[in-house]
Design a protein around this motif. Sequence first.
Motif, PDB file in Angstrom:
ATOM      1  N   ASP A 221      -5.960   3.451   4.804  1.00  0.00           N
ATOM      2  CA  ASP A 221      -5.530   3.142   3.443  1.00  0.00           C
ATOM      3  C   ASP A 221      -4.184   2.419   3.446  1.00  0.00           C
ATOM      4  O   ASP A 221      -3.907   1.626   2.550  1.00  0.00           O
TER       5      ASP A 221
ATOM      6  N   TYR B 133       2.324   1.763  -3.432  1.00  0.00           N
ATOM      7  CA  TYR B 133       1.258   2.152  -4.362  1.00  0.00           C
ATOM      8  C   TYR B 133       0.926   3.646  -4.228  1.00  0.00           C
ATOM      9  O   TYR B 133       0.913   4.375  -5.220  1.00  0.00           O
ATOM     10  N   TYR B 134       0.650   4.104  -3.005  1.00  0.00           N
ATOM     11  CA  TYR B 134       0.257   5.501  -2.813  1.00  0.00           C
ATOM     12  C   TYR B 134       1.416   6.462  -3.078  1.00  0.00           C
ATOM     13  O   TYR B 134       1.208   7.557  -3.600  1.00  0.00           O
ATOM     14  N   ARG B 135       2.624   6.055  -2.727  1.00  0.00           N
ATOM     15  CA  ARG B 135       3.779   6.919  -2.982  1.00  0.00           C
ATOM     16  C   ARG B 135       3.972   7.098  -4.491  1.00  0.00           C
ATOM     17  O   ARG B 135       4.137   8.218  -4.982  1.00  0.00           O
ATOM     18  N   LYS B 136       3.923   6.018  -5.234  1.00  0.00           N
ATOM     19  CA  LYS B 136       4.113   6.093  -6.690  1.00  0.00           C
ATOM     20  C   LYS B 136       2.929   6.769  -7.372  1.00  0.00           C
ATOM     21  O   LYS B 136       3.106   7.454  -8.384  1.00  0.00           O
ATOM     22  N   GLN B 137       1.733   6.582  -6.831  1.00  0.00           N
ATOM     23  CA  GLN B 137       0.542   7.214  -7.400  1.00  0.00           C
ATOM     24  C   GLN B 137       0.677   8.735  -7.378  1.00  0.00           C
ATOM     25  O   GLN B 137       0.231   9.420  -8.293  1.00  0.00           O
ATOM     26  N   GLN B 138       1.329   9.237  -6.337  1.00  0.00           N
ATOM     27  CA  GLN B 138       1.508  10.679  -6.203  1.00  0.00           C
ATOM     28  C   GLN B 138       2.824  11.151  -6.815  1.00  0.00           C
ATOM     29  O   GLN B 138       3.162  12.328  -6.732  1.00  0.00           O
TER      30      GLN B 138
ATOM     31  N   ASN C 143       0.814  -1.211   0.000  1.00  0.00           N
ATOM     32  CA  ASN C 143       0.000   0.000   0.000  1.00  0.00           C
ATOM     33  C   ASN C 143       0.849   1.262   0.000  1.00  0.00           C
ATOM     34  O   ASN C 143       0.535   2.226  -0.703  1.00  0.00           O
TER      35      ASN C 143
END
Length: 132
Positions: free
Chosen positions: A64, A13-18, A10
């Motif tokens: 999340d 995912y969130y780090r790369k998404q941003q 997770n």
Amino acid sequence: MMEKESIAKNLVYYRKQQGLSQEKLSEKSSVTVRTIQRIEKASVNPHLDTLKLLAVGLGIQIKDLKPLDNPKEESIQTKWLLLFHGLPLLGVVIPFFNILTILFLWVHKREDNPIYDLHGRKIINYNISMLS
């Protein structure tokens, strides 16, 4: 999947998404780069405070990053276990009730949760041994 692997997945995912690097996330969250690397490799189980800082840095909720257990499910499990352990007391009033009710309940619930199977077996074993 283990909890720390889930958190690692997770976080990545969130780090790369941003579009954040580990260094940028470190600046935004006040968590060291080394700690972020360890969490992302799932080599550590992070403290809740660390997860809070990371969630704030990413602008997301802590749930999340770390999926929380369903407290309602725990309450239901506790009630079933109370029933498992409490019903044999009726065997004092009604002969063999302590074994028959637990046997019926165990057969009905043993596949729902491994803990029901374990407790049911132990309670049945105990009550049979008390009769002999």
